[in-house]
Design an enzyme around this catalytic site. Structure first.
Site, PDB file in Angstrom:
ATOM      1  CE  LYS A  80      11.353  -5.755   8.374  1.00 18.76           C
ATOM      2  NZ  LYS A  80      10.914  -4.853   9.424  1.00 18.76           N
ATOM      3  NE  ARG A 120       8.450  -4.039  -1.239  1.00 18.79           N
ATOM      4  CZ  ARG A 120       8.568  -4.167   0.096  1.00 18.79           C
ATOM      5  NH1 ARG A 120       7.706  -3.580   0.898  1.00 18.79           N
ATOM      6  NH2 ARG A 120       9.521  -4.896   0.593  1.00 18.79           N
ATOM      7  CD  GLU A 160       6.519  -5.736  12.394  1.00 20.17           C
ATOM      8  OE1 GLU A 160       6.112  -5.512  11.245  1.00 20.17           O
ATOM      9  OE2 GLU A 160       6.211  -6.735  13.049  1.00 20.17           O
TER      10      GLU A 160
HETATM   11  P1  ATP Z   1       9.350  -6.594   5.412  1.00 11.73           P
HETATM   12  O1  ATP Z   1       8.185  -6.996   4.576  1.00 11.73           O
HETATM   13  O2  ATP Z   1      10.658  -7.003   4.865  1.00 11.73           O
HETATM   14  O3  ATP Z   1       9.179  -6.884   6.878  1.00 11.73           O
HETATM   15  P2  ATP Z   1       8.382  -4.028   5.884  1.00 11.73           P
HETATM   16  O4  ATP Z   1       7.956  -3.086   4.823  1.00 11.73           O
HETATM   17  O5  ATP Z   1       7.301  -4.690   6.660  1.00 11.73           O
HETATM   18  O6  ATP Z   1       9.397  -5.045   5.249  1.00 11.73           O
HETATM   19  P3  ATP Z   1       9.105  -2.253   7.924  1.00 11.73           P
HETATM   20  O7  ATP Z   1      10.072  -2.478   9.007  1.00 11.73           O
HETATM   21  O8  ATP Z   1       7.671  -2.172   8.265  1.00 11.73           O
HETATM   22  O9  ATP Z   1       9.374  -3.381   6.865  1.00 11.73           O
HETATM   23  O10 ATP Z   1       9.528  -1.013   7.042  1.00 11.73           O
HETATM   24  C1  ATP Z   1       9.902   0.236   7.558  1.00 11.73           C
HETATM   25  C2  ATP Z   1       9.774   1.257   6.466  1.00 11.73           C
HETATM   26  O11 ATP Z   1      10.615   0.918   5.374  1.00 11.73           O
HETATM   27  C3  ATP Z   1       8.360   1.308   5.946  1.00 11.73           C
HETATM   28  O12 ATP Z   1       7.987   2.674   5.812  1.00 11.73           O
HETATM   29  C4  ATP Z   1       8.438   0.629   4.619  1.00 11.73           C
HETATM   30  O13 ATP Z   1       7.495   1.148   3.726  1.00 11.73           O
HETATM   31  C5  ATP Z   1       9.867   0.908   4.184  1.00 11.73           C
HETATM   32  N1  ATP Z   1      10.343  -0.150   3.300  1.00 11.73           N
HETATM   33  C6  ATP Z   1      10.417  -1.461   3.572  1.00 11.73           C
HETATM   34  N2  ATP Z   1      10.846  -2.152   2.512  1.00 11.73           N
HETATM   35  C7  ATP Z   1      11.070  -1.239   1.526  1.00 11.73           C
HETATM   36  C8  ATP Z   1      11.519  -1.325   0.173  1.00 11.73           C
HETATM   37  N3  ATP Z   1      11.827  -2.479  -0.400  1.00 11.73           N
HETATM   38  N4  ATP Z   1      11.625  -0.177  -0.528  1.00 11.73           N
HETATM   39  C9  ATP Z   1      11.317   1.004   0.039  1.00 11.73           C
HETATM   40  N5  ATP Z   1      10.886   1.155   1.291  1.00 11.73           N
HETATM   41  C10 ATP Z   1      10.755   0.046   2.039  1.00 11.73           C
HETATM   42 MG    MG Z   2       5.971  -3.933   7.982  1.00 11.32          MG
END
Ligand code: ATP
Ligand code: MG
Length: 550
Positions: free
Chosen positions: A269, A259, A34
């Site tokens: 984020k 994760r 995102e």
């Molecule tokens: P945040 O909560 O920090 O916004 P998010 O998971 O919502 O993180 P996205 O931009 O939606 O962030 O993530 C893009 C991809 O990266 C998704 O497929 C997510 O599962 C993966 N991802 C995000 N954080 C992690 C992590 N700590 N370990 C492994 N994969 C991750």
């Molecule tokens: Mg997300």
């Protein structure tokens, strides 16, 4: 550089199997961030997994901006994400935006409505929350649940046409309010948001939810393996329900993995954004940040980060990775990659009393095992600096550096023999006098002399002073992610500004080079460096043999 250690994992094994059995011809994966922040080390894990699998099995991986949340997204983040994925060493097959599927997603919403699988709910947000039930109690059907498809369609069009205010209605899937999995209790598919979208502009005032958009986007792109983190495991039944109900062009399968949680860091984020906005760090690329941009600026190599991702593997077991695993991977990669150079952080003057000739220029390779890196000129002369910690008036046992009555080799130079020491009024060593042995020049030494210690040094007159920034953990606790306000546990000593005297070559801008300051640590030039005003970021320390012995 370390050759791939490629431990296998359950996803890889499964794909290899599916290919062997002829169940799939080509694998297609996607990395779906995102664009509401910069990528962090957790994303690196997902990137390496998705792009890595596609690469390995000759498939494709898309970069998809999951841009269904217009208020938090921006072009700055989109640009940064593209740059970071490329810097890590990956190239996408297609660059996609969920927003580009809004028309198709809308059509499919109508399809659900017409089949009686979705309805417009006009309960207030509080009512919906109250009627959702709990983990142990079923929810309560909305009074609007049994509207006719015609009525739902008319209302949904009104939502789309901007005739209803925000919060007045949502589109919900009609599944079951008593499903044990709360994600199946008539989940939201569309919300009204009177806000323009960075990509779609003002075309829409209803936006799909993540759950509705994600699987359908996967299907549109022909994704075969939709890999996501474990928190989406409970969403999988909904993911599959939607694919079954809709005339989608392909049937992706969702697989979850745990994760990455990294000791001492936050990987949210939202929390990282707060650190930036509140000025606790200099920006998203502050070298203390666990962002890809921060790690790049600090001097981590993409290869080192990829090595880390290989080493931690991919499992379904939630766990927290020790920071040492990351630092060890970076160190192991930089060891073979970095230009080796001389820098003295705490200078102590050494006078070579029997050096009467002009300074001697030495041609020294940047790396003993990598001739392709070339060489640079070092200067040896009468006045030098060594590090204060490399001289002891009263050495502890096993101290193999310079001591009264002792000898030591100055790396790439000569063996020098102690002559005298000058103390200042406080009794502190201010100067050490030595004599060099002309027979012992490195590389031409026929003397047969052996000394136990070799130390680094710089030539006083030709050395230059540079800024060095030493980084430590950004937080004082191992689990800052568990704090609502991680800023409350920031380490006040996470950045220490220092100075170093460096050999002449280190005053040149070499923005792409990785450096090992011999016996000190790994460093990278900060992008704010200018000619005559160099700034070096310490990427990671060396393993200190002396500290280990103690
Ligand atoms: P945040 O909560 O920090 O916004 P998010 O998971 O919502 O993180 P996205 O931009 O939606 O962030 O993530 C893009 C991809 O990266 C998704 O497929 C997510 O599962 C993966 N991802 C995000 N954080 C992690 C992590 N700590 N370990 C492994 N994969 C991750
Ligand atoms: Mg997300």
């Amino acid at each position: 550089m370390i050759v791939s250690e490629k431990p296998t994992n359950f996803i890889r094994t499964k794909i290899a199997d599916q290919i062997k059995q002829g169940q799939i011809q080509e694998i297609v994966t996607r990395f779906p961030p995102e664009p509401n922040g910069y990528l962090h080390v957790g994303h690196a894990k997902s990137i390496c997994l998705n792009f890595g699998l596609a690469e390995e099995f000759g498939g494709r991986c898309n970069l998809r901006f999951d841009d269904t949340n217009p208020e938090k997204e921006s072009q700055e983040y989109i640009d940064a994400i593209e740059a970071d994925v490329r810097w890590l060493g990956f190239e996408w097959a297609e660059l996609c935006h969920t927003a580009d599927y809004f028309d198709q997603l809308f059509e499919w919403a109508l399809h659900l409505i017409r089949n009686g699988d979705a309805y417009v709910d006009e309960q207030s947000a509080e009512e919906m929350r109250a009627n959702r039930g709990t983990l142990t109690e079923p929810g309560i059907d909305s009074p609007y649940r049994d509207r006719s498809p015609e009525e739902n369609e008319a209302l949904f069009l009104k939502m789309r046409d901007g005739e209803l205010p925000e919060g007045a209605a949502i589109l919900r899937a009609k599944i079951s309010m008593s499903a044990p999995n709360v994600n199946l209790r008539d989940p939201a598919l569309y919300r009204i948001r009177h806000i323009s979208h960075p990509r779609a502009g003002d075309r829409w005032c209803i936006y799909p939810t993540y759950d509705y958009a994600h699987g359908q986007s996967d299907a549109i792109e022909g994704i075969t393996h939709s890999l996501c983190t474990l928190e989406f495991e409970d969403h999988r039944p909904l993911y599959e329900w939607l694919l079954k109900k809709l005339p989608v062009p392909s049937r992706p399968k969702q697989t979850e993995f745990s994760r990455l949680e990294l000791e001492g860091t936050v990987t949210s984020k939202r929390k990282l954004n707060a650190l930036v906005q509140d000025g606790h760090v200099s920006g998203w690329d502050d070298p203390r940040m666990p962002t890809i941009a921060g790690m790049r600026r600090r001097g981590y190599s993409p290869e080192g980060i990829r090595l880390f991702c290989e080493r931690i593997g991919v499992t379904r077991k939630p766990n927290t990775i020790e920071l040492q695993i990351l630092e060890g991977s970076i160190r192991d990669d930089l060891e073979g990659r970095a230009h080796k150079a001389m820098a003295v952080l705490d200078p102590l003057k050494v006078v070579v009393t029997n050096w009467d000739q002009a300074p001697l220029e030495l041609d020294v390779p940047w790396h003993p095992k990598r001739p392709e890196l070339g060489s640079r000129t070092m200067v040896f002369g009468r006045e030098l600096y060594i590090d204060r910690s490399d001289f002891e008036l009263e050495p502890p046992e096993g101290f193999f550096r310079l001591v009264p009555g002792g000898s030591v080799r100055l790396k790439y130079g000569f063996i020098v023999d102690f002559e005298d020491v000058i103390l200042d009024v406080d009794g502190r060593v201010s100067e050490v006098h030595v004599r060099y042995d002309p027979e012992t020049r490195s590389g031409q030494d026929q003397s047969g002399r052996k000394v136990k210690g070799t130390i680094h040094w710089v030539h006083a007159e030709s050395a230059n002073e540079v800024d060095v920034r030493m980084y430590d953990r950004l937080f004082t606790v191992p689990d800052p992610g568990n704090y609502d306000d991680p800023a409350s546990v920031i380490n006040p000593e996470s950045l220490i500004d220092g100075k170093a005297m460096v050999e002449p070559a280190l005053s040149n801008l070499m923005p792409d080079a990785y450096f090992q300051f011999e016996r000190v640590g790994f460093f990278k030039q900060d992008p704010e460096s200018q000619d005559g005003q160099m700034i070096y970021n310490r990427s990671v320390t060396l393993k200190d043999a002396w500290a280990k012995k103690k």
